[in-house]
Design an enzyme around this catalytic site. Sequence first.
Site, mmCIF file in Angstrom:
data_model
loop_
_atom_site.group_PDB
_atom_site.id
_atom_site.type_symbol
_atom_site.label_atom_id
_atom_site.label_comp_id
_atom_site.label_asym_id
_atom_site.label_seq_id
_atom_site.Cartn_x
_atom_site.Cartn_y
_atom_site.Cartn_z
ATOM 1 N N ASN A 79 0.899 -1.167 0.051
ATOM 2 C CA ASN A 79 -0.023 -0.082 -0.016
ATOM 3 C C ASN A 79 0.932 1.325 -0.066
ATOM 4 O O ASN A 79 1.398 1.493 0.804
ATOM 5 C CB ASN A 79 -0.801 -0.059 1.115
ATOM 6 C CG ASN A 79 -1.580 1.141 1.421
ATOM 7 O OD1 ASN A 79 -1.758 1.950 0.480
ATOM 8 N ND2 ASN A 79 -2.427 1.263 2.615
ATOM 9 N N LYS B 93 -0.163 4.365 -0.429
ATOM 10 C CA LYS B 93 -0.574 5.437 0.325
ATOM 11 C C LYS B 93 -0.301 6.571 -0.744
ATOM 12 O O LYS B 93 -0.192 6.383 -1.963
ATOM 13 C CB LYS B 93 -0.104 5.759 1.439
ATOM 14 C CG LYS B 93 -0.235 4.521 2.498
ATOM 15 C CD LYS B 93 -0.009 4.962 3.927
ATOM 16 C CE LYS B 93 -0.042 3.539 4.699
ATOM 17 N NZ LYS B 93 -0.342 3.607 6.163
ATOM 18 N N HIS C 47 -9.690 1.192 4.617
ATOM 19 C CA HIS C 47 -8.343 1.409 5.348
ATOM 20 C C HIS C 47 -8.630 2.207 6.467
ATOM 21 O O HIS C 47 -9.511 3.221 6.377
ATOM 22 C CB HIS C 47 -7.355 1.599 4.455
ATOM 23 C CG HIS C 47 -6.272 1.773 4.817
ATOM 24 N ND1 HIS C 47 -5.368 2.855 5.749
ATOM 25 C CD2 HIS C 47 -5.262 0.871 4.804
ATOM 26 C CE1 HIS C 47 -4.376 2.606 6.016
ATOM 27 N NE2 HIS C 47 -3.781 1.430 5.764
ATOM 28 N N GLU D 114 -6.932 4.704 7.564
ATOM 29 C CA GLU D 114 -6.915 6.320 7.445
ATOM 30 C C GLU D 114 -8.174 6.704 6.716
ATOM 31 O O GLU D 114 -8.323 7.863 6.743
ATOM 32 C CB GLU D 114 -5.586 6.553 6.257
ATOM 33 C CG GLU D 114 -4.284 6.073 7.264
ATOM 34 C CD GLU D 114 -2.955 5.878 6.484
ATOM 35 O OE1 GLU D 114 -2.969 5.583 5.140
ATOM 36 O OE2 GLU D 114 -2.258 5.301 7.232
ATOM 37 N N GLU E 93 -5.827 -4.684 10.371
ATOM 38 C CA GLU E 93 -4.515 -3.826 10.553
ATOM 39 C C GLU E 93 -5.065 -3.094 11.854
ATOM 40 O O GLU E 93 -5.895 -2.070 11.734
ATOM 41 C CB GLU E 93 -4.514 -2.695 9.267
ATOM 42 C CG GLU E 93 -4.081 -3.495 8.242
ATOM 43 C CD GLU E 93 -3.489 -2.508 7.228
ATOM 44 O OE1 GLU E 93 -2.414 -2.745 6.649
ATOM 45 O OE2 GLU E 93 -4.259 -1.373 6.974
ATOM 46 N N GLY F 177 2.361 2.202 10.821
ATOM 47 C CA GLY F 177 3.090 3.501 10.615
ATOM 48 C C GLY F 177 3.839 3.960 11.902
ATOM 49 O O GLY F 177 4.642 4.746 11.987
ATOM 50 N N SER G 133 3.214 -2.026 10.132
ATOM 51 C CA SER G 133 4.462 -1.980 10.697
ATOM 52 C C SER G 133 5.361 -3.415 10.292
ATOM 53 O O SER G 133 6.210 -3.590 10.881
ATOM 54 C CB SER G 133 4.845 -1.994 12.361
ATOM 55 O OG SER G 133 4.255 -0.358 12.420
HETATM 56 P P1 PGA Z 1 2.762 0.372 7.751
HETATM 57 O O1 PGA Z 1 1.189 0.689 7.022
HETATM 58 O O2 PGA Z 1 3.229 -0.978 6.987
HETATM 59 O O3 PGA Z 1 3.579 1.453 7.223
HETATM 60 O O4 PGA Z 1 2.433 0.210 9.006
HETATM 61 C C1 PGA Z 1 0.461 -0.498 6.711
HETATM 62 C C2 PGA Z 1 -0.838 0.141 6.023
HETATM 63 O O5 PGA Z 1 -1.264 1.142 6.418
HETATM 64 O O6 PGA Z 1 -1.539 -0.616 5.402
#
Ligand code: PGA
Length: 254
Positions: free
Chosen positions: A8, A10, A97, A99, A173, A179, A218
């Site tokens: 992903n 983003k 997601h 976000e 997630e 993140g 992460s």
């Molecule tokens: P990350 O993000 O691996 O940077 O923690 C995962 C995601 O948002 O799908």
Amino acid sequence: MQKIIAANWKMYKTRAQATQYASEFTASLRKKSYDDRLILVFPPFTAIHDLCQHFSDLPGLAVGAQNFYPANEGAFTGEISPNMLHDVGAQWLLVGHSERRHIMEESSDFIARKVSSGLDYGFKIMLCVGETLAERNAGKLVSILDEQLRSAIASLPEHIHKNLPGRFAVAYEPVWAIGTGRVAGSTEVIEAHAQLRQVLECYLGKVAADIPLLYGGSVKPENAPLLLGLDNVDGLLVGGASLEAQSFLQIIEA
Ligand code: PGA
């Protein structure tokens, strides 16, 4: 079950950066065989077409979109339709997601509409679910996962349930792991994935066993092998560590 390793990106990478990544990535992939992996990349909209062209001769590699609006066309300023994404070669859609749930304030009802509409348009759906730290600390893990997964599946007509394997995946997630560098522990992942499998069984019966459950939050080359070996972990959804081709390749090889 074939493991799914998904990137992903983003809101990162211009077309030039995406193309450079794709060249490096596909050159490495051509040297090895990854028959037991399905590799997905969810780039920004502007890079979808370029990536599809780069990936077209590599089996087991597909491109998805991070978002869409659940309508064919219309007066929805700033939105993009499944039709348009189909037109540029996307095969998967990322839905729910955290976000989008938390920053763009997408509701469970809207997410359910997106799941159902995306499937109607012939896309494969990756539905993300996960609790915030406050929800986990308040003992709400099970109820949050139940609500997010049930609301998405409950909206689907029963006749399509048996056709979901191969077209539907769920990514767990935990919001506190995204993140942050704080990956969920094995016990936490196993517990959440078992819960999700149970909800899937309750709605879908036998085919629930064929719905891939991915972990995201992460993920790094160092923790990928352990995560992929856990019960009910059928793949990984990778954010930050997928932005460098070499680091994503190491996760694919885990
Ligand atoms: P990350 O993000 O691996 O940077 O923690 C995962 C995601 O948002 O799908």
